[in-house]
Design an enzyme around this catalytic site. Structure first.
Site, PDB file in Angstrom:
ATOM      1  CE  LYS A 109      -0.277   7.554   6.319  1.00 45.55           C
ATOM      2  NZ  LYS A 109       0.226   7.017   4.639  1.00 45.55           N
ATOM      3  CD  GLN A 142       3.160   8.771   3.228  1.00 43.60           C
ATOM      4  OE1 GLN A 142       2.781   7.897   4.036  1.00 43.60           O
ATOM      5  NE2 GLN A 142       2.404   9.562   2.553  1.00 43.60           N
ATOM      6  CG  ASP A 185       0.206   1.678   2.259  1.00 48.94           C
ATOM      7  OD1 ASP A 185      -0.778   2.315   2.414  1.00 48.94           O
ATOM      8  OD2 ASP A 185       1.277   2.342   2.141  1.00 48.94           O
TER       9      ASP A 185
END
Ligand code: GUN
Length: 313
Positions: A76, A120, A143
């Site tokens: 990422k 994450q 997200d």
């Protein structure tokens, strides 16, 4: 001319056999599609900077040492750099207290250089994931996992500020082969918060008829055989076999599994949740692993980060 019935039948059988032989599967090339998207995003970032706006900035928070998560987070950051975005990584030990993570998120919520915050997942078991995701500022939730964004995704007439990256990538790939999903029977294997559930909600928003399957589903192959569209996210190497599929189905394989392979230098190879070669014999389109859904997740994250930056100024 009258052809005897027996001859007519054998003629028919030949046609059917030949049609099956000539049905070619389309391999959905997520890698190339994601590269094109990333190039577009990079151009949009350059245009934004040329207009005097700040570089989009993404902060990632990784708690613990999960090797797969470490690989994903590194990718990422690399993708941000290539797209001309700034990225800040916070790698915290697994025993970091909940309040410390909350304080870091609150700090990042106030940081003008940061437009997107990504925690994450999965988090170590001792942490309260819901509370942590709830702390991320709604407008920086790249997200789409903030409870309000997920709630909006589940409701008619509401619009989330961001859509979860892997599910968004799945829909994008599906639409490259099926521009309209309306009325299609979509079967989703898996009901995780990260993939199965949000992808099911997105399919409903596309007017597909959706069946969600999980570990308690009875006669899974029979349910899968009804699917025009099959999305598989169960984390079981090559579990879905070719003879489970409806001929002509479109198959999106989200699974990434390591299986031992002594013929490779690294000792393993990556396979999906679907037996790829078998699926190619029956489906009309299939995503490969690797090179299918995986690259799309990162492209969608970059898109969500740019959108968040545009909203925040
Ligand atoms: N873990 C696996 N996929 C994802 C994702 O898309 N976002 C986050 N935050 N964690 C993940």
């Amino acid at each position: 001319m009258i052809i005897p019935i027996k001859k007519q039948l054998s003629f028919l059988i030949i046609i059917i056999t030949e049609e099956r032989e000539y049905m070619t599967v389309q391999i959905i090339d997520g890698k190339t599609i994601a590269e094109a998207l990333r190039a577009e995003i990079k151009t949009q970032v350059e245009e934004r900077i040329a207009k005097g706006f700040p570089q989009p900035g993404l902060a990632t928070i990784l708690v613990g040492e999960d090797p797969a998560s470490q690989v994903y987070v590194r990718s990422k950051h690399r993708a941000c750099e290539e797209a001309g975005m700034q990225s800040l990584g916070y790698n915290l030990p697994a025993d970091t207290p909940q309040e410390k993570i909350g304080d870091l998120i609150k700090e990042l919520n106030q940081d003008k250089k940061i437009h997107g915050i990504l925690v994450q997942l999965p988090l170590p078991k001792n942490l309260d994931e819901e509370e942590i995701l709830n702390t991320v500022a709604l407008e920086k939730d790249v997200d789409g996992f903030h409870p309000i964004n997920i709630g909006r995704l589940a409701q008619k007439g509401r619009e989330p500020l961001a859509i979860p990256c892997t599910p968004a990538g799945v829909i994008y790939l599906l639409k490259t082969v099926l521009p309209s999903l309306e009325g299609k029977h979509a079967v989703v294997l898996g009901r995780s918060n990260i993939v199965g559930m949000p992808v099911s909600l997105l399919l409903v928003r596309e007017n597909a008829t959706v069946t969600i399957c999980h570990s308690k589903t009875v006669d899974l192959p029979a349910v899968v055989r009804e699917a025009n569209i099959l999305v598989v996210a169960i984390g079981k190497p090559e579990m879905v076999r070719g003879d489970w599929l409806k001929p002509g189905a479109v198959v999106i394989d989200v699974g990434v599994n390591r299986v031992e392979d002594p013929s490779r230098d690294r000792g393993y190879r990556l396979v999906g949740d679907v037996a790829f070669e078998e699926a190619c014999e029956v489906a009309s389109a299939v995503t490969p692993v690797p090179g299918g859904v995986g690259p799309m997740t990162i492209a969608m994250l970059l898109r969500n980060t740019l959108t968040a930056a545009e909203r925040l100024g």
